[in-house]
Design a protein around this motif. Sequence first.
Motif, PDB file in Angstrom:
ATOM      1  N   THR A  34      64.846 -43.674   4.414  1.00 37.32           N
ATOM      2  CA  THR A  34      66.097 -43.418   3.707  1.00 37.32           C
ATOM      3  C   THR A  34      65.993 -43.794   2.236  1.00 37.32           C
ATOM      4  O   THR A  34      66.561 -43.127   1.364  1.00 37.32           O
ATOM      5  N   ALA A  35      65.236 -44.846   1.932  1.00 39.59           N
ATOM      6  CA  ALA A  35      65.097 -45.324   0.552  1.00 39.59           C
ATOM      7  C   ALA A  35      64.434 -44.291  -0.348  1.00 39.59           C
ATOM      8  O   ALA A  35      64.677 -44.276  -1.556  1.00 39.59           O
ATOM      9  N   VAL A  36      63.599 -43.434   0.228  1.00 40.32           N
ATOM     10  CA  VAL A  36      62.926 -42.398  -0.559  1.00 40.32           C
ATOM     11  C   VAL A  36      63.935 -41.387  -1.082  1.00 40.32           C
ATOM     12  O   VAL A  36      63.840 -40.916  -2.220  1.00 40.32           O
ATOM     13  N   PHE A  37      64.922 -41.061  -0.262  1.00 40.67           N
ATOM     14  CA  PHE A  37      65.875 -40.011  -0.610  1.00 40.67           C
ATOM     15  C   PHE A  37      67.139 -40.542  -1.287  1.00 40.67           C
ATOM     16  O   PHE A  37      67.773 -39.823  -2.070  1.00 40.67           O
ATOM     17  N   SER A  38      67.501 -41.786  -1.001  1.00 45.37           N
ATOM     18  CA  SER A  38      68.708 -42.339  -1.609  1.00 45.37           C
ATOM     19  C   SER A  38      68.669 -43.858  -1.600  1.00 45.37           C
ATOM     20  O   SER A  38      68.784 -44.474  -0.537  1.00 45.37           O
ATOM     21  N   ALA A  39      68.517 -44.433  -2.799  1.00 47.02           N
ATOM     22  CA  ALA A  39      68.525 -45.890  -2.908  1.00 47.02           C
ATOM     23  C   ALA A  39      69.882 -46.452  -2.512  1.00 47.02           C
ATOM     24  O   ALA A  39      69.969 -47.516  -1.885  1.00 47.02           O
ATOM     25  N   ASP A  40      70.955 -45.725  -2.866  1.00 48.98           N
ATOM     26  CA  ASP A  40      72.304 -46.184  -2.533  1.00 48.98           C
ATOM     27  C   ASP A  40      72.517 -46.228  -1.020  1.00 48.98           C
ATOM     28  O   ASP A  40      73.111 -47.180  -0.494  1.00 48.98           O
ATOM     29  N   ALA A  41      72.031 -45.195  -0.328  1.00 43.88           N
ATOM     30  CA  ALA A  41      72.180 -45.156   1.131  1.00 43.88           C
ATOM     31  C   ALA A  41      71.398 -46.306   1.773  1.00 43.88           C
ATOM     32  O   ALA A  41      71.889 -46.955   2.701  1.00 43.88           O
ATOM     33  N   LEU A 215      52.834 -42.885   9.870  1.00 39.09           N
ATOM     34  CA  LEU A 215      53.051 -41.946   8.772  1.00 39.09           C
ATOM     35  C   LEU A 215      54.355 -42.232   8.036  1.00 39.09           C
ATOM     36  O   LEU A 215      54.423 -42.094   6.812  1.00 39.09           O
ATOM     37  N   GLY A 216      55.394 -42.635   8.776  1.00 40.83           N
ATOM     38  CA  GLY A 216      56.676 -42.932   8.145  1.00 40.83           C
ATOM     39  C   GLY A 216      56.569 -44.111   7.192  1.00 40.83           C
ATOM     40  O   GLY A 216      56.990 -44.032   6.025  1.00 40.83           O
ATOM     41  N   PHE A 217      55.989 -45.203   7.660  1.00 44.68           N
ATOM     42  CA  PHE A 217      55.831 -46.392   6.816  1.00 44.68           C
ATOM     43  C   PHE A 217      54.879 -46.116   5.648  1.00 44.68           C
ATOM     44  O   PHE A 217      55.134 -46.528   4.507  1.00 44.68           O
ATOM     45  N   ALA A 218      53.752 -45.425   5.930  1.00 42.62           N
ATOM     46  CA  ALA A 218      52.770 -45.137   4.877  1.00 42.62           C
ATOM     47  C   ALA A 218      53.368 -44.221   3.814  1.00 42.62           C
ATOM     48  O   ALA A 218      53.096 -44.385   2.616  1.00 42.62           O
ATOM     49  N   PHE A 219      54.178 -43.267   4.240  1.00 42.23           N
ATOM     50  CA  PHE A 219      54.824 -42.339   3.303  1.00 42.23           C
ATOM     51  C   PHE A 219      55.693 -43.096   2.301  1.00 42.23           C
ATOM     52  O   PHE A 219      55.622 -42.862   1.088  1.00 42.23           O
ATOM     53  N   VAL A 220      56.502 -44.017   2.800  1.00 43.52           N
ATOM     54  CA  VAL A 220      57.377 -44.804   1.924  1.00 43.52           C
ATOM     55  C   VAL A 220      56.554 -45.652   0.962  1.00 43.52           C
ATOM     56  O   VAL A 220      56.823 -45.700  -0.248  1.00 43.52           O
ATOM     57  N   THR A 221      55.538 -46.314   1.484  1.00 43.14           N
ATOM     58  CA  THR A 221      54.695 -47.181   0.657  1.00 43.14           C
ATOM     59  C   THR A 221      54.011 -46.403  -0.464  1.00 43.14           C
ATOM     60  O   THR A 221      54.052 -46.805  -1.636  1.00 43.14           O
ATOM     61  N   LEU A 222      53.385 -45.283  -0.105  1.00 43.26           N
ATOM     62  CA  LEU A 222      52.667 -44.492  -1.101  1.00 43.26           C
ATOM     63  C   LEU A 222      53.616 -43.796  -2.069  1.00 43.26           C
ATOM     64  O   LEU A 222      53.304 -43.647  -3.261  1.00 43.26           O
ATOM     65  N   LYS A 227      55.238 -43.341  -7.520  1.00 43.17           N
ATOM     66  CA  LYS A 227      56.400 -43.274  -8.388  1.00 43.17           C
ATOM     67  C   LYS A 227      56.280 -44.305  -9.511  1.00 43.17           C
ATOM     68  O   LYS A 227      56.637 -44.018 -10.672  1.00 43.17           O
ATOM     69  N   SER A 228      55.764 -45.479  -9.203  1.00 40.31           N
ATOM     70  CA  SER A 228      55.600 -46.514 -10.225  1.00 40.31           C
ATOM     71  C   SER A 228      54.536 -46.127 -11.251  1.00 40.31           C
ATOM     72  O   SER A 228      54.622 -46.500 -12.420  1.00 40.31           O
ATOM     73  N   LEU A 229      53.527 -45.379 -10.814  1.00 41.37           N
ATOM     74  CA  LEU A 229      52.448 -44.969 -11.722  1.00 41.37           C
ATOM     75  C   LEU A 229      52.932 -43.991 -12.791  1.00 41.37           C
ATOM     76  O   LEU A 229      52.421 -43.990 -13.914  1.00 41.37           O
ATOM     77  N   CYS A 230      53.909 -43.180 -12.405  1.00 44.81           N
ATOM     78  CA  CYS A 230      54.401 -42.190 -13.377  1.00 44.81           C
ATOM     79  C   CYS A 230      55.731 -42.615 -13.975  1.00 44.81           C
ATOM     80  O   CYS A 230      56.497 -41.790 -14.482  1.00 44.81           O
ATOM     81  N   GLY A 231      56.012 -43.909 -13.883  1.00 50.42           N
ATOM     82  CA  GLY A 231      57.211 -44.428 -14.527  1.00 50.42           C
ATOM     83  C   GLY A 231      58.502 -43.933 -13.943  1.00 50.42           C
ATOM     84  O   GLY A 231      59.500 -43.729 -14.659  1.00 50.42           O
ATOM     85  N   GLY A 232      58.517 -43.696 -12.619  1.00 53.87           N
ATOM     86  CA  GLY A 232      59.745 -43.245 -11.969  1.00 53.87           C
ATOM     87  C   GLY A 232      59.997 -41.771 -12.097  1.00 53.87           C
ATOM     88  O   GLY A 232      61.121 -41.302 -11.908  1.00 53.87           O
ATOM     89  N   CYS A 233      58.922 -40.982 -12.370  1.00 55.19           N
ATOM     90  CA  CYS A 233      59.112 -39.539 -12.551  1.00 55.19           C
ATOM     91  C   CYS A 233      59.401 -38.827 -11.245  1.00 55.19           C
ATOM     92  O   CYS A 233      59.900 -37.695 -11.249  1.00 55.19           O
ATOM     93  N   ILE A 234      59.059 -39.447 -10.109  1.00 54.86           N
ATOM     94  CA  ILE A 234      59.346 -38.835  -8.803  1.00 54.86           C
ATOM     95  C   ILE A 234      60.749 -39.215  -8.394  1.00 54.86           C
ATOM     96  O   ILE A 234      61.083 -40.391  -8.285  1.00 54.86           O
ATOM     97  N   ASN A 235      61.595 -38.255  -8.153  1.00 53.26           N
ATOM     98  CA  ASN A 235      62.982 -38.518  -7.765  1.00 53.26           C
ATOM     99  C   ASN A 235      63.222 -38.160  -6.301  1.00 53.26           C
ATOM    100  O   ASN A 235      62.529 -37.350  -5.745  1.00 53.26           O
TER     101      ASN A 235
END
Length: 235
Positions: A34-41, A215-222, A227-235
């Motif tokens: 859920t954190a990948v798609f919505s930090a607020d959620a 895969l679910g946990f690894a997806f979130v981690t990666l 996202k941190s490498l590109c300065g938050g460019c991935i939304n």
Amino acid sequence: MWLINSSIGRKLVMSISGGVLVLFLLFHMSMNVTAVFSADAYNTICSLLGSNWYAVAGTVVLAGIIAIHFLYATILTLSNRKARGNDRYAVNTRPAGVSWASQNMFIIGLVVCGFFLLHLSQFWYKMMFAELIGHHEVAPLLGEGAIHTQDGAAFIAYYFSHLWVVVAYLIWYAALWLHLTHGVWSAIQTLGWSNQVWLGRWKAIGNVIASLIFLGFAFVTLFFYFKSLCGGCIN
């Protein structure tokens, strides 16, 4: 008491406690995605849990189940080693159809528990525990700004921006995958819900569940690392 003294009873306790832990992992993995798609959620879920009495009660129960699972795993391992006697020192090839994971479940479990302590120190200790003792803002490291204990998305983004943390967690997920690929179908078999027809099917189902969790946990981690490498460019 037969649940303690008999091998079948011990395996039954292991199976039931393990099943509960698998359900928790599926919930935790879904929550993290859920954190990948919505930090607020994600933070809404964190606030619903937090240090509320039902979340604390659930945490205590979960900790008890983990302790029971580990204790019984230790008892079964020592019992099996004692039953094998000197045979355990013999050099034996792995029997056909027996996976490496099934022969090393206790060692893999120790790896899982070791990384679990790292996870607790980074998240639970600085979120629920900090809130319980009245600290509603914490700083992960010196020089970092304070993060609210219910801002779980900020904790995820912070920790998964560090390569060593990412590598450590991926190792943890791999160990967890190995543990579950054997543990799921073995638990089903112990509970008597398997036969010659369904054994292969339960093994396949176990592999699917283990892979889904991995895969679910690894997806979130990666996701948060890149996202941190590109300065938050991935939304």
